[in-house]
Scaffold this active site. Sequence first.
Site, PDB file in Angstrom:
ATOM      1  CG  ASP A   1       1.475  -2.660  10.426  1.00  0.00           C
ATOM      2  OD1 ASP A   1       2.260  -1.946   9.780  1.00  0.00           O
ATOM      3  OD2 ASP A   1       0.754  -3.519   9.902  1.00  0.00           O
TER       4      ASP A   1
ATOM      5  CG  HIS B   1      -8.202   3.005  -0.715  1.00  0.00           C
ATOM      6  ND1 HIS B   1      -9.289   2.208  -0.521  1.00  0.00           N
ATOM      7  CD2 HIS B   1      -7.129   2.183  -0.813  1.00  0.00           C
ATOM      8  CE1 HIS B   1      -8.897   0.936  -0.513  1.00  0.00           C
ATOM      9  NE2 HIS B   1      -7.599   0.894  -0.683  1.00  0.00           N
TER      10      HIS B   1
ATOM     11  CD  GLU C   1     -18.296  11.385  22.338  1.00  0.00           C
ATOM     12  OE1 GLU C   1     -18.434  11.553  21.112  1.00  0.00           O
ATOM     13  OE2 GLU C   1     -17.749  12.211  23.092  1.00  0.00           O
TER      14      GLU C   1
ATOM     15  CG  ASP D   1      -1.602  -0.213   7.975  1.00  0.00           C
ATOM     16  OD1 ASP D   1      -2.445   0.650   7.700  1.00  0.00           O
ATOM     17  OD2 ASP D   1      -1.472  -1.268   7.334  1.00  0.00           O
TER      18      ASP D   1
ATOM     19  N   GLY E   1       0.835  -1.204   0.000  1.00  0.00           N
ATOM     20  CA  GLY E   1       0.000   0.000   0.000  1.00  0.00           C
ATOM     21  C   GLY E   1       0.863   1.244   0.000  1.00  0.00           C
TER      22      GLY E   1
ATOM     23  CD  GLU F   1      -8.439  -1.743   7.384  1.00  0.00           C
ATOM     24  OE1 GLU F   1      -9.228  -1.892   6.451  1.00  0.00           O
ATOM     25  OE2 GLU F   1      -7.228  -1.496   7.215  1.00  0.00           O
TER      26      GLU F   1
ATOM     27  CG  ASP G   1       3.170  -6.784   7.264  1.00  0.00           C
ATOM     28  OD1 ASP G   1       2.765  -6.189   6.243  1.00  0.00           O
ATOM     29  OD2 ASP G   1       2.402  -7.357   8.056  1.00  0.00           O
TER      30      ASP G   1
ATOM     31  NE  ARG H   1      -2.003  -4.622  -1.144  1.00  0.00           N
ATOM     32  CZ  ARG H   1      -1.669  -3.859  -0.108  1.00  0.00           C
ATOM     33  NH1 ARG H   1      -0.568  -4.091   0.540  1.00  0.00           N
ATOM     34  NH2 ARG H   1      -2.445  -2.870   0.289  1.00  0.00           N
TER      35      ARG H   1
ATOM     36  N   GLY I   1      -5.823   0.555   8.916  1.00  0.00           N
ATOM     37  CA  GLY I   1      -4.833   0.096   9.881  1.00  0.00           C
ATOM     38  C   GLY I   1      -4.623  -1.398   9.815  1.00  0.00           C
ATOM     39  NE  ARG I   2      -2.411  -4.939   5.746  1.00  0.00           N
ATOM     40  CZ  ARG I   2      -2.789  -5.232   4.502  1.00  0.00           C
ATOM     41  NH1 ARG I   2      -3.556  -6.261   4.283  1.00  0.00           N
ATOM     42  NH2 ARG I   2      -2.401  -4.499   3.490  1.00  0.00           N
TER      43      ARG I   2
ATOM     44  NE  ARG J   1     -27.985   8.841   8.376  1.00  0.00           N
ATOM     45  CZ  ARG J   1     -29.167   8.659   8.947  1.00  0.00           C
ATOM     46  NH1 ARG J   1     -29.297   7.749   9.910  1.00  0.00           N
ATOM     47  NH2 ARG J   1     -30.225   9.363   8.567  1.00  0.00           N
TER      48      ARG J   1
ATOM     49  CB  THR K   1       2.843   0.872   6.083  1.00  0.00           C
ATOM     50  OG1 THR K   1       1.484   0.610   6.466  1.00  0.00           O
ATOM     51  CG2 THR K   1       3.727   0.577   7.276  1.00  0.00           C
TER      52      THR K   1
HETATM   53  O1  F6P Z   1      -1.430  -1.360   4.641  1.00  0.00           O
HETATM   54  C1  F6P Z   1      -2.023  -0.176   4.241  1.00  0.00           C
HETATM   55  C2  F6P Z   1      -3.505  -0.356   4.012  1.00  0.00           C
HETATM   56  O2  F6P Z   1      -4.048   0.878   3.604  1.00  0.00           O
HETATM   57  C3  F6P Z   1      -4.283  -0.934   5.192  1.00  0.00           C
HETATM   58  O3  F6P Z   1      -4.574   0.032   6.166  1.00  0.00           O
HETATM   59  C4  F6P Z   1      -5.496  -1.487   4.501  1.00  0.00           C
HETATM   60  O4  F6P Z   1      -6.050  -2.561   5.254  1.00  0.00           O
HETATM   61  C5  F6P Z   1      -4.937  -1.985   3.192  1.00  0.00           C
HETATM   62  O5  F6P Z   1      -3.716  -1.292   2.972  1.00  0.00           O
HETATM   63  C6  F6P Z   1      -5.839  -1.791   2.005  1.00  0.00           C
HETATM   64  O6  F6P Z   1      -5.229  -2.362   0.897  1.00  0.00           O
HETATM   65  P1  F6P Z   1      -5.726  -2.193  -0.608  1.00  0.00           P
HETATM   66  O7  F6P Z   1      -5.306  -0.830  -1.070  1.00  0.00           O
HETATM   67  O8  F6P Z   1      -5.049  -3.275  -1.342  1.00  0.00           O
HETATM   68  O9  F6P Z   1      -7.214  -2.287  -0.575  1.00  0.00           O
END
Ligand code: F6P
Length: 328
Positions: free
Chosen positions: A134, A258, A192, A132, A15, A227, A107, A76, A175-176, A252, A130
């Site tokens: 992470d 993205h 909240e 994320d 990503g 997510e 990763d 990817r 954030g995966r 809502r 990234t």
């Molecule tokens: O790793 C970055 C990220 O944006 C994550 O937060 C998300 O889960 C994933 O990539 C989305 O990937 P794609 O762009 O392949 O849908």
Amino acid sequence: MIAPIKKIAILTSGGDAPGMNAAIRAVVRACTYYSTECIGIYRGYQGLIEGDFKQLTARHVSNIINKGGTILKSARSTEFRTDEGRAKAYKNLKKENIGALIVIGGDGTFTGGLKFIEEYNFPIVGIPGTIDNDIYGTDKTIGYDTALNTVVEAIDKIRDTASSHNRLFFIEVMGRDAGFIALNSGIGAGAEEILIPEHNLGLDRLVDSLNKSKAKGKTSSIVVVSEGDKIGKNVFELADYINQHYPDYDVRVSVLGHMQRGGSPSCYDRVLASRLGVAAVEALLDRSTGVMVGITNGQITTVGLNKAIKMNREINKELLKVAEITSV
Ligand code: F6P
């Protein structure tokens, strides 16, 4: 004596993240500074397999420090996961006399890089890029700070309409499997509740907390949902549950998606990317391999790629407490 590295290649993979261009710029210019040729590889490992290479000079990377995305494109690659794919990649590197590789990503990118080092003993250094955050071995990854600011700006806007209509908003952020974006943007935007995979709040406690907020006079609420959080199957199911069982809430859902990955990088990300780009080139010229460059307590550090991807980055418990206290 080992021959000096004369040609370094660079790719971005996985990503994309704001600040990747600033990192590419820093790598290219550090190569120029140290009289090393720099080769850009397009579309990550897929471009490596297909020989999609272009020589990059200092002038090729003018005016990109402020640009989101990656000029080298990203992908990817499933082919790089195969023995044949990696064999083609190695052949291309040898054909071009490339002596080392810098990979910018998360990763998945580092896992691919490690496998390649194991098989071909090819020198590789990673740069964490990234949104994320992470990755172990760096205080922050490139793109995370910008993504946080983007998310907070979006939530601020949603808050305006939430408050006008007395609504409860569930806002899903990326954030995966990691909750860093959710936790920090949630605190920054005054949510909240913040739901993250590392800390399961549980549905009952969430409902209890929402009811308490209402009883205390709050007329609208923002719940930030990572997510990767699994309280509901996904944010829509969670909202449906509240809708069905607590019809007096006007619920809502907003999935930010993205847009969190785009935009001009923050100054923090530009500086981080510039430092890590230079550090990656210097590490390779010093004959390091199999490591990721990162920043720990303000200082450049290196950590094994295996550790960067395998060791968990702990969520800061103090932040969880701050979130709880500031949402009373
Ligand atoms: O790793 C970055 C990220 O944006 C994550 O937060 C998300 O889960 C994933 O990539 C989305 O990937 P794609 O762009 O392949 O849908």
